[in-house]
Design a protein around this motif. Structure first.
Motif, mmCIF file in Angstrom:
data_model
loop_
_atom_site.group_PDB
_atom_site.id
_atom_site.type_symbol
_atom_site.label_atom_id
_atom_site.label_comp_id
_atom_site.label_asym_id
_atom_site.label_seq_id
_atom_site.Cartn_x
_atom_site.Cartn_y
_atom_site.Cartn_z
ATOM 1 N N PHE A 113 0.831 -1.198 0.000
ATOM 2 C CA PHE A 113 0.000 0.000 0.000
ATOM 3 C C PHE A 113 0.870 1.254 0.000
ATOM 4 O O PHE A 113 1.879 1.333 0.711
ATOM 5 C CB PHE A 113 -0.905 0.036 1.233
ATOM 6 N N ALA A 114 0.436 2.254 -0.791
ATOM 7 C CA ALA A 114 1.037 3.582 -0.710
ATOM 8 C C ALA A 114 0.514 4.304 0.516
ATOM 9 O O ALA A 114 1.269 4.985 1.213
ATOM 10 C CB ALA A 114 0.735 4.390 -1.966
ATOM 11 N N LEU A 115 -0.795 4.155 0.780
ATOM 12 C CA LEU A 115 -1.388 4.794 1.950
ATOM 13 C C LEU A 115 -2.758 4.190 2.242
ATOM 14 O O LEU A 115 -3.422 3.638 1.362
ATOM 15 C CB LEU A 115 -1.507 6.310 1.758
ATOM 16 N N VAL A 116 -3.152 4.291 3.493
ATOM 17 C CA VAL A 116 -4.501 3.949 3.952
ATOM 18 C C VAL A 116 -4.951 5.080 4.865
ATOM 19 O O VAL A 116 -4.290 5.364 5.866
ATOM 20 C CB VAL A 116 -4.534 2.608 4.712
ATOM 21 N N ILE A 141 -10.070 5.009 2.643
ATOM 22 C CA ILE A 141 -9.538 4.933 1.293
ATOM 23 C C ILE A 141 -8.211 4.188 1.323
ATOM 24 O O ILE A 141 -7.325 4.490 2.121
ATOM 25 C CB ILE A 141 -9.392 6.325 0.647
ATOM 26 N N LEU A 142 -8.106 3.184 0.469
ATOM 27 C CA LEU A 142 -6.898 2.374 0.353
ATOM 28 C C LEU A 142 -6.288 2.634 -1.021
ATOM 29 O O LEU A 142 -6.979 2.506 -2.044
ATOM 30 C CB LEU A 142 -7.207 0.880 0.497
ATOM 31 N N VAL A 143 -5.025 3.014 -1.055
ATOM 32 C CA VAL A 143 -4.326 3.278 -2.312
ATOM 33 C C VAL A 143 -3.157 2.311 -2.418
ATOM 34 O O VAL A 143 -2.262 2.303 -1.572
ATOM 35 C CB VAL A 143 -3.825 4.733 -2.386
ATOM 36 N N LYS A 144 -3.177 1.483 -3.466
ATOM 37 C CA LYS A 144 -2.130 0.488 -3.652
ATOM 38 C C LYS A 144 -0.813 1.142 -4.056
ATOM 39 O O LYS A 144 -0.773 2.257 -4.575
ATOM 40 C CB LYS A 144 -2.553 -0.515 -4.723
ATOM 41 N N ASN A 145 0.255 0.404 -3.835
ATOM 42 C CA ASN A 145 1.564 0.866 -4.262
ATOM 43 C C ASN A 145 1.640 0.906 -5.790
ATOM 44 O O ASN A 145 1.143 0.002 -6.467
ATOM 45 C CB ASN A 145 2.649 -0.067 -3.720
ATOM 46 N N VAL A 146 2.209 1.956 -6.298
ATOM 47 C CA VAL A 146 2.380 2.137 -7.746
ATOM 48 C C VAL A 146 3.757 2.758 -7.983
ATOM 49 O O VAL A 146 4.384 3.266 -7.052
ATOM 50 C CB VAL A 146 1.285 3.066 -8.339
ATOM 51 N N PRO A 147 4.247 2.735 -9.227
ATOM 52 C CA PRO A 147 5.508 3.429 -9.511
ATOM 53 C C PRO A 147 5.422 4.900 -9.133
ATOM 54 O O PRO A 147 4.345 5.514 -9.165
ATOM 55 C CB PRO A 147 5.676 3.241 -11.025
ATOM 56 N N TYR A 149 -11.021 9.876 -6.580
ATOM 57 C CA TYR A 149 -10.469 8.526 -6.540
ATOM 58 C C TYR A 149 -11.171 7.568 -7.492
ATOM 59 O O TYR A 149 -10.598 6.550 -7.904
ATOM 60 C CB TYR A 149 -10.541 7.969 -5.113
ATOM 61 N N ARG A 150 -12.405 7.876 -7.868
ATOM 62 C CA ARG A 150 -13.137 6.987 -8.789
ATOM 63 C C ARG A 150 -12.506 6.949 -10.177
ATOM 64 O O ARG A 150 -12.820 6.067 -10.978
ATOM 65 C CB ARG A 150 -14.594 7.428 -8.891
ATOM 66 N N LYS A 151 -11.634 7.889 -10.474
ATOM 67 C CA LYS A 151 -10.979 7.911 -11.785
ATOM 68 C C LYS A 151 -9.919 6.817 -11.921
ATOM 69 O O LYS A 151 -9.485 6.518 -13.029
ATOM 70 C CB LYS A 151 -10.334 9.282 -12.027
ATOM 71 N N PHE A 152 -9.484 6.243 -10.804
ATOM 72 C CA PHE A 152 -8.476 5.183 -10.884
ATOM 73 C C PHE A 152 -8.859 4.018 -9.955
ATOM 74 O O PHE A 152 -8.186 3.728 -8.975
ATOM 75 C CB PHE A 152 -7.063 5.701 -10.589
ATOM 76 N N PRO A 153 -9.960 3.317 -10.291
ATOM 77 C CA PRO A 153 -10.460 2.227 -9.438
ATOM 78 C C PRO A 153 -9.510 1.041 -9.327
ATOM 79 O O PRO A 153 -9.627 0.244 -8.391
ATOM 80 C CB PRO A 153 -11.772 1.832 -10.121
ATOM 81 N N HIS A 154 -8.581 0.899 -10.259
ATOM 82 C CA HIS A 154 -7.612 -0.195 -10.196
ATOM 83 C C HIS A 154 -6.548 0.047 -9.132
ATOM 84 O O HIS A 154 -5.814 -0.886 -8.767
ATOM 85 C CB HIS A 154 -6.945 -0.375 -11.566
ATOM 86 N N ILE A 155 -6.484 1.288 -8.623
ATOM 87 C CA ILE A 155 -5.479 1.639 -7.614
ATOM 88 C C ILE A 155 -6.119 1.992 -6.278
ATOM 89 O O ILE A 155 -5.633 1.588 -5.224
ATOM 90 C CB ILE A 155 -4.613 2.814 -8.112
ATOM 91 N N ALA A 156 -7.207 2.759 -6.323
ATOM 92 C CA ALA A 156 -7.825 3.269 -5.087
ATOM 93 C C ALA A 156 -9.205 2.653 -4.870
ATOM 94 O O ALA A 156 -9.957 2.413 -5.819
ATOM 95 C CB ALA A 156 -7.943 4.784 -5.147
#
Length: 308
Positions: A191-194, A222-228, A244-251
């Motif tokens: 995770f990048a952040l929770v 809100i959970l944001v996965k690790n990304v580059p 956050y709805r613009k990037f559902p694969h991450i957040a």
């Protein structure tokens, strides 16, 4: 009814204590109120003073004169005391809490708009025994905020922020491997952040979950996965704007009453930031403190004025 101005003379830029004490004197003279002023002299003093006042059992209106950190301390002091209510006269640098009130935030600068205003209950976030008013964040954002405080002893406000970003974002990995439990659902991932949200603003105006409301008995996580790093930098403005709805694969946003974040073996301690105040631990337990603190403000104001 006691009216007490709890003043942090070190909040924000410059010592505003004299101006705030003069405001308290004018309020007492204009309305025949019992008004006194207390100054904090160390970190944690606002909490101790607020609790001591609440423990007397006497009806109390507490005017917290400082920033989000001072407000955080005072809320922990009076939480659960039915005889005590609090408000804030902004004297900090960010004042993210008041952004929840929209245009009415400006009215909080004058006690004349506050002293006879209605009081209403607010939810809090219980974080391993500490109470949080707005957002409890863990991850890259919390690590940056924590470092800003430490580097602030050496550099100016913007300088310490830029150094913190450089150290935590450019020189270290963003993600951490955590086990996150949300009302029984278990997720183990990088995770990048929770962030658990009761209010909508933190970090100088970022609004990750615009539907979060401070009195609805609900917490939004809100959970944001690790990304580059390049992807994170590109998407962070949208995250800060509540898109956050613009990037559902991450957040992903989840409504949960109980959230537990545990550092997986081999990972460093979790840095968590509550209303700007940070701590480190191996595990963070977060839950709803329903209608835990009484707050008062200008007539007609709403802590959900900017919710959407």
């Amino acid at each position: 009814m006691k009216h007490v101005f709890l003043i942090n003379p070190r909040a924000g830029k410059g010592d505003r204590a004299a101006r705030l004490q003069a405001m308290a004197e004018r309020l007492a003279a204009a309305h025949g109120l019992e008004v006194s002023c207390l100054l904090t002299d160390r970190p944690g003093a606002a909490e101790s003073l607020a609790r001591a006042l609440a423990e007397t059992g006497e009806p109390l209106r507490l005017y917290v004169c400082g920033g989000d950190g001072t407000l955080h301390e005072a809320a922990n002091g009076i939480a659960g005391y039915s005889n005590a209510a609090m408000t804030v006269i902004p004297a900090g640098t960010g004042n993210d809490f008041l952004k929840n009130f929209g245009p009415d935030a400006a009215k909080f600068s004058d006690a004349e708009n506050l002293w006879d205003g209605p009081d209403f209950p607010l939810d809090l976030i219980d974080c391993s025994g500490r109470q949080c008013l707005t957002i409890a964040c863990s991850g890259i954002d919390a690590r940056i905020a924590d470092s800003v405080h430490r580097y602030g002893r050496l550099l100016s406000g913007r300088g310490s922020y830029l150094l913190s970003v450089a150290v935590n974002f450019l020189c270290k990995p963003i993600g951490r491997r955590w086990r996150v439990e949300l009302d029984g659902e278990v997720i183990e991932d990088d995770f990048a952040l929770v962030s658990v949200c009761n209010g909508r603003y933190y970090g100088g105006g970022s609004m990750p979950v615009p539907q979060a409301r401070m009195d609805d008995g609900v917490l939004e996580t809100i959970l944001v996965k690790n990304v580059p790093k390049a992807t994170f930098a590109r998407l962070f403005p949208a995250y800060s704007a509540g898109a956050y709805r613009k990037f559902p694969h991450i957040a992903r946003v989840v409504t949960a009453r109980q959230v537990t974040i545990t550092a997986c073996p081999g990972e460093e301690d979790i840095v968590t930031c509550l209303d700007g105040e940070s701590f480190r631990s191996r595990e963070v337990r977060l839950g709803l403190s329903d209608k835990r603190v009484r707050f008062f403000g200008p007539a007609g104001c709403s802590p959900n004025a900017t919710a959407r």
